[in-house]
Design a protein around this motif. Structure first.
Motif: not given
Length: 123
Positions: A88-99, A112-122
């Motif tokens: 259930e941790d499978t997702a695209v993970y995004y980094c963000a900077e607050a205002r 500000y947001w990054g483009q994300g990185t995919q995490v897949n847990v089988s």
């Protein structure tokens, strides 16, 4: 303009570990909070963890005790160490900077947001 670039995602078996990295460049400001969010297919973007400029943290209950956020201010880097991963941790993970100093779960507080990185847990 701030640019955020995530890396470190991939495929891992349940129970495994990954470390995500977020590199910040451009006009980054001291004092701002940083956060990690994730979005699974067909679901809303959810808060994972936030960290203040001074190092205070707040975690979502679903990851507390398994994930650890850290930041290296000298390198403009934020990291997310993920242990005991679950399918259930499978997702695209995004980094963000607050205002500003905010580091909680409201997405509108992050500029500000990054483009994300995919995490897949089988399983």
């Amino acid at each position: 303009q701030v640019q955020l670039v995530e890396s470190g995602g991939g495929l891992v078996q349940a129970g495994g570990s990954l470390r995500l990295s977020c590199a910040a460049s451009g006009r980054t400001f001291s004092g701002n909070g940083m956060g990690w969010f994730r979005q699974a297919p067909g679901k809303e973007r959810d808060f994972v963890v936030g960290i203040s400029w001074s190092g205070s943290t707040v975690y979502a209950s679903s990851v507390k005790g398994r994930f650890t956020i850290s930041r290296d201010k000298s390198k403009n880097m934020v990291y997310l160490k993920m242990n005991s991963l679950l399918p259930e941790d499978t997702a695209v993970y995004y980094c963000a900077e607050a205002r500003g100093p905010y580091y909680g779960g409201r997405t509108a507080e992050y500029a500000y947001w990054g483009q994300g990185t995919q995490v897949n847990v089988s399983s």
